[in-house]
Design an enzyme around this catalytic site. Structure first.
Site, short mmCIF file in Angstrom:
data_model
loop_
_atom_site.label_atom_id
_atom_site.label_comp_id
_atom_site.label_asym_id
_atom_site.label_seq_id
_atom_site.Cartn_x
_atom_site.Cartn_y
_atom_site.Cartn_z
N HIS A 1 18.78 -36.45 -7.22
CA HIS A 1 17.89 -36.85 -6.02
C HIS A 1 16.51 -36.73 -5.86
O HIS A 1 15.92 -36.92 -4.72
CB HIS A 1 18.66 -36.12 -4.63
CG HIS A 1 20.16 -36.50 -4.38
ND1 HIS A 1 20.70 -37.79 -3.96
CD2 HIS A 1 21.17 -35.85 -4.37
CE1 HIS A 1 21.92 -37.79 -3.77
NE2 HIS A 1 22.35 -36.56 -4.39
N CYS B 1 0.79 -1.36 -0.11
CA CYS B 1 -0.13 -0.09 -0.02
C CYS B 1 0.85 1.24 -0.05
O CYS B 1 1.89 1.22 0.80
CB CYS B 1 -0.86 0.16 1.11
SG CYS B 1 -1.95 -1.19 1.28
N LYS C 1 12.87 -14.70 -10.48
CA LYS C 1 12.57 -13.72 -11.35
C LYS C 1 11.52 -14.17 -12.59
O LYS C 1 10.65 -13.30 -13.07
CB LYS C 1 13.80 -13.46 -12.22
CG LYS C 1 14.82 -12.33 -11.74
CD LYS C 1 14.72 -11.12 -11.31
CE LYS C 1 14.23 -10.55 -9.57
NZ LYS C 1 14.80 -10.93 -8.75
N GLU D 1 8.17 -14.58 -10.67
CA GLU D 1 7.24 -13.67 -10.45
C GLU D 1 7.07 -12.69 -11.89
O GLU D 1 6.20 -11.94 -11.68
CB GLU D 1 8.10 -12.37 -9.44
CG GLU D 1 9.49 -11.79 -9.88
CD GLU D 1 10.00 -11.06 -8.67
OE1 GLU D 1 9.23 -10.62 -7.95
OE2 GLU D 1 11.28 -11.06 -8.72
N ARG E 1 3.92 -0.12 -4.86
CA ARG E 1 3.81 -0.78 -3.44
C ARG E 1 2.50 -1.55 -3.38
O ARG E 1 2.06 -2.15 -2.67
CB ARG E 1 3.61 0.45 -2.49
CG ARG E 1 4.79 1.13 -2.44
CD ARG E 1 4.70 2.30 -1.25
NE ARG E 1 4.77 1.59 0.00
CZ ARG E 1 5.77 1.33 0.59
NH1 ARG E 1 6.97 1.89 0.42
NH2 ARG E 1 5.62 0.92 2.06
N GLU F 1 17.91 -17.16 -7.99
CA GLU F 1 17.35 -15.78 -8.06
C GLU F 1 16.91 -15.93 -9.71
O GLU F 1 15.74 -15.26 -9.90
CB GLU F 1 18.71 -14.95 -7.98
CG GLU F 1 18.32 -13.55 -8.37
CD GLU F 1 17.43 -12.78 -7.56
OE1 GLU F 1 16.85 -13.35 -6.51
OE2 GLU F 1 17.04 -11.65 -7.88
N TRP G 1 -2.63 -2.64 -1.72
CA TRP G 1 -2.28 -4.21 -2.01
C TRP G 1 -3.15 -4.85 -1.21
O TRP G 1 -2.98 -4.67 0.13
CB TRP G 1 -0.67 -4.39 -1.77
CG TRP G 1 -0.44 -6.01 -1.93
CD1 TRP G 1 -0.04 -6.25 -3.27
CD2 TRP G 1 -0.08 -7.10 -1.03
NE1 TRP G 1 0.35 -7.69 -3.01
CE2 TRP G 1 0.26 -8.14 -1.93
CE3 TRP G 1 -0.65 -7.26 0.29
CZ2 TRP G 1 0.40 -9.34 -1.21
CZ3 TRP G 1 -0.48 -8.44 0.74
CH2 TRP G 1 0.05 -9.52 -0.05
N LYS H 1 6.01 -4.29 -3.94
CA LYS H 1 7.45 -4.14 -3.73
C LYS H 1 7.86 -4.12 -2.35
O LYS H 1 8.88 -4.78 -2.00
CB LYS H 1 7.82 -2.71 -4.37
CG LYS H 1 9.41 -2.44 -4.20
CD LYS H 1 10.07 -3.07 -5.48
CE LYS H 1 11.48 -2.76 -5.29
NZ LYS H 1 12.38 -3.77 -6.16
N ASN I 1 -2.10 1.52 5.92
CA ASN I 1 -1.26 0.69 5.18
C ASN I 1 -0.81 -0.19 6.30
O ASN I 1 -0.71 0.26 7.58
CB ASN I 1 0.15 1.15 4.63
CG ASN I 1 1.04 0.33 4.40
OD1 ASN I 1 0.92 -0.90 4.03
ND2 ASN I 1 2.41 0.55 4.21
N GLY I 2 -1.16 -1.45 6.29
CA GLY I 2 -0.65 -2.45 7.44
C GLY I 2 -2.05 -3.54 7.80
O GLY I 2 -3.01 -3.47 6.83
C1 AGP Z 1 12.39 -9.90 -5.72
O1 AGP Z 1 12.15 -9.53 -7.12
C2 AGP Z 1 11.28 -9.61 -4.88
N1 AGP Z 1 10.67 -8.21 -5.16
C3 AGP Z 1 11.51 -10.04 -3.44
O2 AGP Z 1 11.79 -11.29 -3.27
C4 AGP Z 1 12.11 -9.06 -2.36
O3 AGP Z 1 13.34 -9.30 -2.74
C5 AGP Z 1 11.76 -9.39 -0.94
O4 AGP Z 1 10.37 -9.19 -0.84
C6 AGP Z 1 12.72 -8.54 -0.17
O5 AGP Z 1 12.31 -7.23 -0.13
P1 AGP Z 1 13.32 -6.20 0.83
O6 AGP Z 1 14.53 -6.35 -0.08
O7 AGP Z 1 12.64 -5.12 0.42
O8 AGP Z 1 13.26 -6.69 2.08
#
Ligand code: AGP
Length: 616
Positions: free
Chosen positions: A508, A2, A489, A492, A27, A485, A75, A611, A101-102
């Site tokens: 395994h 949010c 990517k 997501e 956000r 990683e 969000w 984000k 927010n929260g």
């Molecule tokens: C990765 O592309 C994501 N956006 C997500 O995994 C992110 O790295 C994670 O939510 C941690 O966020 P932060 O670094 O702001 O704590």
């Protein structure tokens, strides 16, 4: 999660607020809404979906002029992403508007209480209870909205940034925060508040960091801050060290493309000023106490998602340089499993946003156990660095795209600097050994730049493979977190099944996933590093190829031995083993971005994500 914007001043509030929301849309983008006060009336417009939907509504049904306003981009947590559940929420008497927010954890109890008092709730959100509670408190305290806010906050449990307008007090915005981000922008004859400085940096770079459990009151000419008991508190001013253009696309189609391209500079900025002329690491800015660094017996990294992958990369380096055990723990699991941390542990919280709730809660748990804490963070003034004993900022500049790119590379750099500093302070490496690594680091901006010059092949591959249903990533040693990683990517952004595995683990179980034509992206270790790793990964490639996999090797320039075993080779510059993640991750970022684009997805704002993840 949010985004929140508030404005009071001389300008048209709606313009300021909507422009702020545009910068905060990363956000959350389940709905957007605004409220302004005009001629004693609270006017609200809100719409499910992205900000563009709200803008369309504002075009069709414009708001009156006003110099006080608030805005929200959501969000969703409680209640689906509908018009009804969109913020702002307004009290029954239409006097108070609230954005939030929260999560208000005791909302069910508060909702029942309100219902019992005859209040009709019209949404499924937890936020709405705050609007009604404020409306009931305001008359009790003779219209004193800040006091009403404090009284309400004392009853709330959970995490919240709340911002309220009162139609009877048109030049006033009141906000409160607990465990959720909120910064104040200090202007002349105008003031701002937002979840992130990006929302107001085009108007002012002077900002105030708010602490926990504080209420801030904004008028055009004044800012006052108290705790929830009403006692005045000191707040820390800071200056935003980047300008509005840093949060623009700058000619790129996507923020993600811009942020990928910024990586050479980001890496250079993360190193700047931290290596002395005589080739020693200087981290005086961090407040890291050398005697503490000498006394610790282990390092624990807590982080989520991409930041956790950076921690996993750093583990290989820090253990190698310091011989200290390094545990990397997903922050969301940490405090729920009774971890062994105490005064002899250095707990490093890695977070781009500095607001990730899982990481913040893990950090607090570590502190409660007496651990020494260090934040590696990108967002100056955010909660995680503020609550840590020491902080090392990554200085990557604002990262707007939801998928993390430059944050990852700079988190690795920062964690490497911490590892080398530990080795330096503890006398574990010779000066020339440290110097050799620093020289390698120094070369990384130009090496990353070289990768960026040669991404066409990986783009072509992404387009060719866009119809795949699954992609696997294999790595060994530091290539393993890179594989994780790459898979993250792709999940997501391209919304496809993607998994990262340590290449040796495949046999395994996961090898059962291999069928004819499945793309397998292999991060190939340098044959010049530990040759055995290269040989082993060649065997692993053979295993998947024998079962029909299409192998794409990310291999260094000059590694000709890999050629017979790969269907495609994406070349990256030859660098020392521990530096490989800094170059081999970049093609994977480009691959995911291009594949998502080919599939027609919104790369900067992938579905279901936000984000900054400020809920547990
Ligand atoms: C990765 O592309 C994501 N956006 C997500 O995994 C992110 O790295 C994670 O939510 C941690 O966020 P932060 O670094 O702001 O704590």
């Amino acid at each position: 999660m949010c985004g929140i914007v508030g404005y009071v001043g001389q300008k048209q509030a709606l313009e300021v607020v909507v422009a702020g929301l545009r910068r905060l849309e990363y956000r959350g983008y389940d709905s957007a809404g605004v409220a302004v006060i005009s001629e004693g009336v609270l006017e609200v417009r809100k719409r499910a979906g992205k900000l563009a939907n709200l803008e369309e509504l504002l075009g069709a049904d414009p708001l009156p002029q006003s110099t006080t306003g608030i805005g929200h981009t959501r969000w969703a947590t409680h209640g689906g992403p509908t018009d009804h559940n969109a913020h702002p929420h307004v009290s029954e008497d239409t006097r108070i508007a609230v954005i939030h927010n929260g999560i208000i954890e005791n909302f069910a109890e508060l909702r029942d209480e309100l219902r019992a008092a005859g209040v009709q709730l019209t949404s499924e959100t937890d936020t709405e209870v705050a609007a009604h509670m404020l409306a009931r408190e305001v008359p009790i305290v003779d219209g004193d909205l800040p006091e009403a806010m404090r009284r309400v906050c004392r009853r709330l449990e959970g995490a919240f940034t709340l911002v309220a307008l009162d139609r009877e007090q048109p030049d006033l915005v009141v906000a409160a925060r607990r465990n959720s981000p909120l910064v104040v922008g200090v202007g002349e004859g105008e003031n701002f508040l937002a979840s992130d400085v990006a929302a107001f940096v085009e108007h002012t770079r002077h900002a105030l960091e708010l602490g926990q459990d504080q209420v801030v009151v904004l008028t055009p000419d004044d800012i006052t801050v108290t705790d929830f008991a009403g006692e005045p508190v000191e707040v820390r001013p800071f200056t935003v060290d980047w300008d509005a253009s840093a949060a623009e696309k700058g000619g790129y189609d996507l923020f993600m493309l811009k942020e990928i391209a910024e990586q050479p500079k980001a890496v250079a900025d993360a190193l700047r000023g931290r290596i002395s002329k005589d080739h020693r690491i200087q981290l005086d800015e961090t407040d890291l106490d050398e005697s503490v660094l000498r006394s610790i017996t282990k390092v624990v990294v807590i982080a989520c998602g991409t930041a956790a992958h950076a921690g996993m990369v750093a583990k290989y380096a820090i253990e190698h340089w310091t011989r200290l055990p390094v545990e990397v723990e997903l922050a969301s699991e940490f405090r729920y499993r009774d971890p062994i941390v105490g005064p002899d542990s250095l707990v490093i919280a890695i977070s781009q946003s500095g607001e990730t709730m899982d990481t913040l809660m893990a950090l607090r748990h570590a502190k409660e156990q007496g651990a020494r804490t260090l934040a590696i963070c990108n967002t100056v003034g955010s909660t995680i660095p503020r609550e840590s004993d020491a902080v090392l900022y990554t200085y990557a500049g604002p990262e707007i795209a939801v998928a993390s790119t430059k944050a990852f590379l700079t988190q690795i750099i920062a964690a490497y600097l911490v590892g080398l500093y530990l080795a330096q302070v503890r006398g574990l490496m010779f000066e020339d050994e440290i110097r050799a690594v620093l020289d390698e680091l120094d070369e990384m901006p130009s090496k990353v730049d070289l990768v960026l010059d040669t991404t066409e092949h990986v783009r072509e591959l992404a387009r060719e493979l866009a119809d795949s249903t699954s992609v696997l990533f294999l790595g060994r040693h530091v290539g393993f977190p890179v594989a994780l990683e790459g898979a993250l990517k792709l999940k997501e952004l391209a919304y496809m099944h993607a998994e990262g595995f340590p290449a040796g683990e495949l046999k395994h179980g996961p090898i059962a996933l291999i069928e004819e034509g499945v793309p397998v992206i292999v991060i190939v270790p340098s044959p010049r590093g530990r040759a055995v790793l290269h040989d082993k990964i060649v065997s692993n490639i053979q295993e998947v190829r024998a079962r029909g996999a299409l192998v794409i090797a990310i291999a260094e320039e000059g590694d000709e031995a890999i050629a017979p075993f790969a269907d495609h080779i994406v070349r990256v510059p030859a660098v020392p083993t521990l530096m490989q993640p800094l170059v081999s991750t970049v093609p994977l970022q480009v691959f995911a971005c291009e594949m998502a684009t080919a599939k027609g997805h919104d790369v900067d704002q992938p579905r279901n994500l936000a984000k900054s993840v400020t809920v547990e």
